[in-house]
Write a protein that holds these residues in place. Structure first.
Motif, PDB file in Angstrom:
ATOM      1  N   SER A  44       0.805  -1.226   0.000  1.00  0.00           N
ATOM      2  CA  SER A  44       0.000   0.000   0.000  1.00  0.00           C
ATOM      3  C   SER A  44       0.838   1.277   0.000  1.00  0.00           C
ATOM      4  O   SER A  44       0.304   2.365  -0.191  1.00  0.00           O
ATOM      5  CB  SER A  44      -0.933   0.017   1.213  1.00  0.00           C
ATOM      6  N   LYS A  45       2.145   1.151   0.209  1.00  0.00           N
ATOM      7  CA  LYS A  45       3.023   2.315   0.218  1.00  0.00           C
ATOM      8  C   LYS A  45       4.115   2.142  -0.831  1.00  0.00           C
ATOM      9  O   LYS A  45       4.785   1.098  -0.869  1.00  0.00           O
ATOM     10  CB  LYS A  45       3.632   2.519   1.606  1.00  0.00           C
ATOM     11  N   PHE A  46       4.285   3.203  -1.661  1.00  0.00           N
ATOM     12  CA  PHE A  46       5.176   3.090  -2.809  1.00  0.00           C
ATOM     13  C   PHE A  46       6.044   4.340  -2.966  1.00  0.00           C
ATOM     14  O   PHE A  46       5.746   5.404  -2.410  1.00  0.00           O
ATOM     15  CB  PHE A  46       4.363   2.900  -4.097  1.00  0.00           C
ATOM     16  N   ASN A  47       7.099   4.191  -3.749  1.00  0.00           N
ATOM     17  CA  ASN A  47       7.867   5.309  -4.281  1.00  0.00           C
ATOM     18  C   ASN A  47       7.626   5.348  -5.784  1.00  0.00           C
ATOM     19  O   ASN A  47       7.794   4.338  -6.468  1.00  0.00           O
ATOM     20  CB  ASN A  47       9.369   5.149  -4.019  1.00  0.00           C
ATOM     21  N   ALA A  48       7.207   6.497  -6.285  1.00  0.00           N
ATOM     22  CA  ALA A  48       7.002   6.671  -7.722  1.00  0.00           C
ATOM     23  C   ALA A  48       8.168   7.479  -8.272  1.00  0.00           C
ATOM     24  O   ALA A  48       8.503   8.533  -7.735  1.00  0.00           O
ATOM     25  CB  ALA A  48       5.681   7.382  -7.991  1.00  0.00           C
ATOM     26  N   LEU A  49       8.792   6.980  -9.341  1.00  0.00           N
ATOM     27  CA  LEU A  49       9.987   7.628  -9.856  1.00  0.00           C
ATOM     28  C   LEU A  49       9.914   7.870 -11.358  1.00  0.00           C
ATOM     29  O   LEU A  49       9.236   7.137 -12.094  1.00  0.00           O
ATOM     30  CB  LEU A  49      11.231   6.764  -9.596  1.00  0.00           C
ATOM     31  N   PHE A  50      10.623   8.918 -11.761  1.00  0.00           N
ATOM     32  CA  PHE A  50      10.982   9.051 -13.165  1.00  0.00           C
ATOM     33  C   PHE A  50      12.385   9.631 -13.205  1.00  0.00           C
ATOM     34  O   PHE A  50      12.674  10.639 -12.550  1.00  0.00           O
ATOM     35  CB  PHE A  50      10.036   9.963 -13.948  1.00  0.00           C
ATOM     36  N   ILE A  51      13.252   8.967 -13.958  1.00  0.00           N
ATOM     37  CA  ILE A  51      14.613   9.465 -14.154  1.00  0.00           C
ATOM     38  C   ILE A  51      14.811   9.695 -15.641  1.00  0.00           C
ATOM     39  O   ILE A  51      14.228   8.987 -16.470  1.00  0.00           O
ATOM     40  CB  ILE A  51      15.672   8.483 -13.611  1.00  0.00           C
ATOM     41  N   GLY A  52      15.594  10.711 -15.987  1.00  0.00           N
ATOM     42  CA  GLY A  52      15.750  10.968 -17.406  1.00  0.00           C
ATOM     43  C   GLY A  52      16.899  11.896 -17.743  1.00  0.00           C
ATOM     44  O   GLY A  52      17.402  12.646 -16.890  1.00  0.00           O
ATOM     45  N   LEU A  53      17.318  11.829 -19.006  1.00  0.00           N
ATOM     46  CA  LEU A  53      18.348  12.682 -19.570  1.00  0.00           C
ATOM     47  C   LEU A  53      17.734  13.523 -20.669  1.00  0.00           C
ATOM     48  O   LEU A  53      16.927  13.017 -21.465  1.00  0.00           O
ATOM     49  CB  LEU A  53      19.485  11.840 -20.146  1.00  0.00           C
ATOM     50  N   VAL A  54      18.109  14.807 -20.720  1.00  0.00           N
ATOM     51  CA  VAL A  54      17.541  15.703 -21.711  1.00  0.00           C
ATOM     52  C   VAL A  54      18.627  16.661 -22.201  1.00  0.00           C
ATOM     53  O   VAL A  54      19.417  17.142 -21.401  1.00  0.00           O
ATOM     54  CB  VAL A  54      16.328  16.475 -21.121  1.00  0.00           C
ATOM     55  N   PRO A  55      18.677  16.881 -23.532  1.00  0.00           N
ATOM     56  CA  PRO A  55      17.985  16.161 -24.592  1.00  0.00           C
ATOM     57  C   PRO A  55      18.585  14.765 -24.788  1.00  0.00           C
ATOM     58  O   PRO A  55      19.740  14.544 -24.436  1.00  0.00           O
ATOM     59  CB  PRO A  55      18.217  17.048 -25.818  1.00  0.00           C
ATOM     60  N   ALA A  56      17.809  13.877 -25.347  1.00  0.00           N
ATOM     61  CA  ALA A  56      18.235  12.486 -25.461  1.00  0.00           C
ATOM     62  C   ALA A  56      19.458  12.324 -26.352  1.00  0.00           C
ATOM     63  O   ALA A  56      20.298  11.458 -26.115  1.00  0.00           O
ATOM     64  CB  ALA A  56      17.077  11.640 -26.001  1.00  0.00           C
ATOM     65  N   GLU A  57      19.577  13.167 -27.396  1.00  0.00           N
ATOM     66  CA  GLU A  57      20.659  13.002 -28.366  1.00  0.00           C
ATOM     67  C   GLU A  57      22.016  13.388 -27.783  1.00  0.00           C
ATOM     68  O   GLU A  57      23.025  12.737 -28.031  1.00  0.00           O
ATOM     69  CB  GLU A  57      20.399  13.842 -29.616  1.00  0.00           C
ATOM     70  N   LYS A  58      22.050  14.469 -27.012  1.00  0.00           N
ATOM     71  CA  LYS A  58      23.295  14.946 -26.407  1.00  0.00           C
ATOM     72  C   LYS A  58      22.948  15.557 -25.057  1.00  0.00           C
ATOM     73  O   LYS A  58      22.812  16.765 -24.915  1.00  0.00           O
ATOM     74  CB  LYS A  58      23.971  15.974 -27.315  1.00  0.00           C
ATOM     75  N   PRO A  59      22.814  14.731 -24.024  1.00  0.00           N
ATOM     76  CA  PRO A  59      22.279  15.191 -22.735  1.00  0.00           C
ATOM     77  C   PRO A  59      23.114  16.275 -22.075  1.00  0.00           C
ATOM     78  O   PRO A  59      24.347  16.247 -22.099  1.00  0.00           O
ATOM     79  CB  PRO A  59      22.277  13.911 -21.887  1.00  0.00           C
ATOM     80  N   VAL A  60      22.403  17.230 -21.467  1.00  0.00           N
ATOM     81  CA  VAL A  60      23.042  18.250 -20.638  1.00  0.00           C
ATOM     82  C   VAL A  60      22.497  18.210 -19.214  1.00  0.00           C
ATOM     83  O   VAL A  60      23.073  18.820 -18.314  1.00  0.00           O
ATOM     84  CB  VAL A  60      22.857  19.667 -21.227  1.00  0.00           C
ATOM     85  N   LEU A  61      21.395  17.489 -19.014  1.00  0.00           N
ATOM     86  CA  LEU A  61      20.784  17.380 -17.687  1.00  0.00           C
ATOM     87  C   LEU A  61      20.446  15.928 -17.369  1.00  0.00           C
ATOM     88  O   LEU A  61      19.925  15.207 -18.219  1.00  0.00           O
ATOM     89  CB  LEU A  61      19.486  18.190 -17.623  1.00  0.00           C
ATOM     90  N   ALA A  62      20.751  15.525 -16.149  1.00  0.00           N
ATOM     91  CA  ALA A  62      20.284  14.249 -15.606  1.00  0.00           C
ATOM     92  C   ALA A  62      19.397  14.577 -14.416  1.00  0.00           C
ATOM     93  O   ALA A  62      19.842  15.234 -13.470  1.00  0.00           O
ATOM     94  CB  ALA A  62      21.455  13.369 -15.176  1.00  0.00           C
ATOM     95  N   ILE A  63      18.142  14.147 -14.455  1.00  0.00           N
ATOM     96  CA  ILE A  63      17.168  14.529 -13.430  1.00  0.00           C
ATOM     97  C   ILE A  63      16.529  13.281 -12.834  1.00  0.00           C
ATOM     98  O   ILE A  63      16.133  12.368 -13.567  1.00  0.00           O
ATOM     99  CB  ILE A  63      16.068  15.430 -14.027  1.00  0.00           C
TER     100      ILE A  63
END
Length: 279
Positions: free
Chosen positions: A133-152
């Protein structure tokens, strides 16, 4: 690898060598029996956008004194090559499909930007057992996908109602990515839609406005603009989109600035603008 700050968790990760029972070797493959921190997750993610090279995390980039001078800088430091560049590129291509039509993270991609990401929905460990009943919801990503400048990394602790990372965390990622990319001077690859019925009025208004109503700078600055006569709101609007950092003194309209207008600058430059009430 950690930041080595007081109170920081070290996480719990066991390699297959230390997974003694058959059930451990199965569950570790889908994320149970292990625990990592958000910074560790961000490090692993960033390595995929960095040609497979793992970097030592930095909490502080530089220390600046009251005069705006850099007292100390902390440089990026590579730890080791964790995957080959070819593998990193392949992973980015696979992760980009997550945010495209049919993927679980379509809500994560801001308009005009590509994102390579991964959704996650993890049961929390409560009293030695995984909760239903208790969870962690996540999304991880790199932007832009072609040449990433951010990891979030976005982690929502015990979301109410919807529990899935693609539903709960992905929209938060989208807003953070869109605003941060603009702040860094990377703008969406979309054409603005202009109502032709309003085009004439827009041109007329642009011809009539004075210097204090000029449009904000639309990208990274290379030379210092002339802010003379502008209000604090107008100055901050321009600087917010350009990525330039600024110290504000006083109120009213701008009467002086450092550096002077026309002086070459970089996005890391710091400016000082003084304001005085209009007479």
């Amino acid at each position: 690898m950690r930041l080595c700050f007081p109170g920081e968790s070290c996480g719990l990760y066991r390699t297959l060598k230390f997974c003694r029972s058959p059930i451990d070797r199965v569950t570790v493959n889908f994320g149970q029996g292990v625990s990592i921190t958000a910074i560790q997750l961000a490090m692993a993610l960033a390595s995929l956008g960095n040609e497979g090279v793992l970097m030592k995390p930095l909490l502080v980039k530089e220390i600046i004194n009251q005069q705006g001078q850099i007292v100390k800088q902390f440089k990026p430091e590579a730890v080791r090559q964790v995957v080959s560049p070819a593998t990193a590129h392949k992973m980015l291509a696979i992760m980009q499909t997550v945010t495209e039509s049919g993927g679980t993270g379509t809500e994560a991609a801001p308009a005009g930007y590509s994102v390579a990401g991964k959704t996650g929905t993890a049961q929390k460990l409560i009293g030695g057992r995984y909760s239903h009943s208790k969870f962690n919801a996540l999304f991880i990503g790199l932007v832009p996908a072609e040449k990433p400048v951010l990891a979030i990394v976005v982690l929502i602790d015990e979301p109410k109602g919807a529990i899935y990372g693609g539903v709960v965390a992905a929209p938060v990622f989208r807003e953070i990515a869109a605003r941060t990319m603009r702040f860094l001077g990377y703008y969406p690859k979309i054409e603005p839609v202009v109502n032709p019925l309003l085009a004439t009025k827009i041109v007329e208004c642009n011809l009539e406005v004075g210097k204090a109503d000029t449009e904000p700078v639309n990208g990274p600055l290379t030379v210092m603009p002339d802010f003379q006569g502008q209000t604090i709101r107008q100055v901050l609007k321009s600087l917010h989109r350009s990525g330039l950092r600024c110290h504000i003194e006083g109120s009213g309209v701008a009467v002086s600035q450092q550096p002077e207008p026309g002086v070459p600058i970089t996005p890391e430059s710091i400016c000082l603008i003084r304001f005085k009430p209009e007479s």
